[in-house]
Design a protein around this motif. Sequence first.
Motif, PDB file in Angstrom:
ATOM      1  N   ALA A  21      46.232  52.188  30.828  1.00 13.17           N
ATOM      2  CA  ALA A  21      46.027  51.478  29.562  1.00 13.17           C
ATOM      3  C   ALA A  21      47.311  51.463  28.732  1.00 13.17           C
ATOM      4  CB  ALA A  21      44.895  52.127  28.769  1.00 13.17           C
ATOM      5  N   ARG A  22      48.013  52.557  28.720  1.00 16.07           N
ATOM      6  CA  ARG A  22      49.223  52.687  27.889  1.00 16.07           C
ATOM      7  C   ARG A  22      50.447  52.012  28.511  1.00 16.07           C
ATOM      8  NH1 ARG A  22      50.390  58.349  28.031  1.00 16.07           N
ATOM      9  NH2 ARG A  22      51.741  57.820  29.764  1.00 16.07           N
ATOM     10  N   ASP A  23      50.652  52.233  29.827  1.00 15.65           N
ATOM     11  CA  ASP A  23      51.900  51.816  30.474  1.00 15.65           C
ATOM     12  C   ASP A  23      51.736  50.673  31.468  1.00 15.65           C
ATOM     13  OD1 ASP A  23      52.950  54.008  29.125  1.00 15.65           O
ATOM     14  OD2 ASP A  23      52.890  55.316  30.873  1.00 15.65           O
ATOM     15  N   GLY A  24      50.511  50.418  31.895  1.00 17.24           N
ATOM     16  CA  GLY A  24      50.268  49.418  32.934  1.00 17.24           C
ATOM     17  C   GLY A  24      50.239  50.068  34.305  1.00 17.24           C
ATOM     18  N   ALA A  25      49.529  49.433  35.222  1.00 20.50           N
ATOM     19  CA  ALA A  25      49.398  49.992  36.576  1.00 20.50           C
ATOM     20  C   ALA A  25      50.732  50.006  37.304  1.00 20.50           C
ATOM     21  CB  ALA A  25      48.366  49.199  37.373  1.00 20.50           C
ATOM     22  N   ALA A  26      51.571  49.015  37.072  1.00 25.29           N
ATOM     23  CA  ALA A  26      52.859  48.944  37.758  1.00 25.29           C
ATOM     24  C   ALA A  26      53.765  50.113  37.380  1.00 25.29           C
ATOM     25  CB  ALA A  26      53.552  47.623  37.449  1.00 25.29           C
ATOM     26  N   ARG A  27      53.621  50.621  36.161  1.00 24.27           N
ATOM     27  CA  ARG A  27      54.475  51.726  35.710  1.00 24.27           C
ATOM     28  C   ARG A  27      53.790  53.082  35.782  1.00 24.27           C
ATOM     29  NH1 ARG A  27      55.956  47.550  32.158  1.00 24.27           N
ATOM     30  NH2 ARG A  27      54.725  48.363  30.449  1.00 24.27           N
ATOM     31  N   LEU A  28      52.591  53.116  36.339  1.00 30.40           N
ATOM     32  CA  LEU A  28      51.908  54.392  36.519  1.00 30.40           C
ATOM     33  C   LEU A  28      52.712  55.260  37.486  1.00 30.40           C
ATOM     34  CD1 LEU A  28      48.298  55.283  36.880  1.00 30.40           C
ATOM     35  CD2 LEU A  28      49.692  55.715  38.867  1.00 30.40           C
ATOM     36  N   PRO A  97      33.771  48.027  26.481  1.00 32.26           N
ATOM     37  CA  PRO A  97      34.300  48.859  25.381  1.00 32.26           C
ATOM     38  C   PRO A  97      35.791  48.597  25.162  1.00 32.26           C
ATOM     39  CG  PRO A  97      33.026  50.186  26.921  1.00 32.26           C
ATOM     40  CD  PRO A  97      33.166  48.829  27.531  1.00 32.26           C
ATOM     41  N   GLU A  98      36.186  48.577  23.927  1.00 31.04           N
ATOM     42  CA  GLU A  98      37.575  48.271  23.557  1.00 31.04           C
ATOM     43  C   GLU A  98      38.571  49.166  24.293  1.00 31.04           C
ATOM     44  OE1 GLU A  98      40.275  45.916  22.151  1.00 31.04           O
ATOM     45  OE2 GLU A  98      38.178  45.601  21.617  1.00 31.04           O
ATOM     46  N   VAL A 103      42.694  48.907  30.277  1.00 31.17           N
ATOM     47  CA  VAL A 103      42.603  49.405  31.654  1.00 31.17           C
ATOM     48  C   VAL A 103      42.198  48.256  32.574  1.00 31.17           C
ATOM     49  CG1 VAL A 103      41.398  51.005  33.205  1.00 31.17           C
ATOM     50  CG2 VAL A 103      42.015  51.740  30.900  1.00 31.17           C
ATOM     51  N   ALA A 104      41.175  47.501  32.199  1.00 34.27           N
ATOM     52  CA  ALA A 104      40.703  46.389  33.024  1.00 34.27           C
ATOM     53  C   ALA A 104      41.797  45.355  33.228  1.00 34.27           C
ATOM     54  CB  ALA A 104      39.470  45.747  32.390  1.00 34.27           C
ATOM     55  N   LEU A 105      42.479  45.021  32.161  1.00 32.37           N
ATOM     56  CA  LEU A 105      43.547  44.032  32.236  1.00 32.37           C
ATOM     57  C   LEU A 105      44.650  44.491  33.181  1.00 32.37           C
ATOM     58  CD1 LEU A 105      44.670  41.365  31.148  1.00 32.37           C
ATOM     59  CD2 LEU A 105      45.653  42.645  29.248  1.00 32.37           C
ATOM     60  N   ASN A 106      45.071  45.724  33.057  1.00 39.06           N
ATOM     61  CA  ASN A 106      46.143  46.239  33.910  1.00 39.06           C
ATOM     62  C   ASN A 106      45.700  46.453  35.356  1.00 39.06           C
ATOM     63  OD1 ASN A 106      48.584  46.498  32.264  1.00 39.06           O
ATOM     64  ND2 ASN A 106      47.309  47.801  30.999  1.00 39.06           N
ATOM     65  N   SER A 157      37.296  40.482  29.262  1.00 44.83           N
ATOM     66  CA  SER A 157      38.054  41.633  29.768  1.00 44.83           C
ATOM     67  C   SER A 157      39.543  41.341  29.876  1.00 44.83           C
ATOM     68  CB  SER A 157      37.502  42.115  31.112  1.00 44.83           C
ATOM     69  OG  SER A 157      37.680  41.141  32.106  1.00 44.83           O
ATOM     70  N   LEU A 158      39.899  40.073  30.119  1.00 43.01           N
ATOM     71  CA  LEU A 158      41.312  39.703  30.161  1.00 43.01           C
ATOM     72  C   LEU A 158      41.847  39.374  28.765  1.00 43.01           C
ATOM     73  CD1 LEU A 158      41.441  37.542  33.408  1.00 43.01           C
ATOM     74  CD2 LEU A 158      42.090  39.946  33.104  1.00 43.01           C
ATOM     75  N   ASP A 159      40.980  39.514  27.765  1.00 50.93           N
ATOM     76  CA  ASP A 159      41.325  39.276  26.375  1.00 50.93           C
ATOM     77  C   ASP A 159      41.790  37.844  26.127  1.00 50.93           C
ATOM     78  OD1 ASP A 159      41.267  40.220  23.787  1.00 50.93           O
ATOM     79  OD2 ASP A 159      43.345  40.907  23.817  1.00 50.93           O
ATOM     80  N   PHE A 160      41.169  36.904  26.855  1.00 51.33           N
ATOM     81  CA  PHE A 160      41.471  35.490  26.658  1.00 51.33           C
ATOM     82  C   PHE A 160      40.644  34.892  25.527  1.00 51.33           C
ATOM     83  CE2 PHE A 160      42.758  34.931  31.391  1.00 51.33           C
ATOM     84  CZ  PHE A 160      44.012  35.436  31.115  1.00 51.33           C
ATOM     85  N   HIS A 161      39.446  35.442  25.321  1.00 53.28           N
ATOM     86  CA  HIS A 161      38.589  34.926  24.264  1.00 53.28           C
ATOM     87  C   HIS A 161      37.546  35.974  23.889  1.00 53.28           C
ATOM     88  CE1 HIS A 161      37.024  31.722  21.769  1.00 53.28           C
ATOM     89  NE2 HIS A 161      35.826  32.124  22.087  1.00 53.28           N
TER      90      HIS A 161
END
Length: 185
Positions: A21-28, A97-98, A103-106, A157-161
Amino acid sequence: MGRKRVIDQEQILDAAEQVVARDGAARLTLEAVAEQAGISKASVLYDYKSKQALIAAVVQRAVRNDNAHNDAVIASLGEVSSVAIRGRIAAAAQPLPEEFRAVALNLCAALTQDRELRAHVQNNQAAVIDKVTATAAQPRGALLAYLALEGLKLLESLDFHRWPQEQRSAILADIAWLAEQKVDA
């Protein structure tokens, strides 16, 4: 006799979600997860031999938790028509949940880059679609309702709308109506 292991895998997965959630999956990194969990990197490596294995475990847990939530709602409905799609619609009454949106997006980004990881989600979706259509009075209407429901959830979940709660409730009612419609092929 060796020491008993006291580190909980759920603790590691919770920490991994927070890092994603904080850094993204790529930077985990395994180091970042260990630091977030307050444990050693060796403890993370004991259960998860690589970054990919850890991300896979996070995805698998998210799928398991989502299935368990939906199954509990489905079971609570009792004997009703089209129980699987009705249960999934009822389970979606509350948006993601917010704290899990990031997490879902990443995780979606990680899924696009890993075929094996995607296969787990694809297999789960196939099983859900089979269950939705097999338990439906109107399988085609239920399938269309499921597609509409997943579209709603994906946009959120992708925060598009984001819909206001009143409008979101009306959309879910329309999806429930669609689930019972006889749709000609």
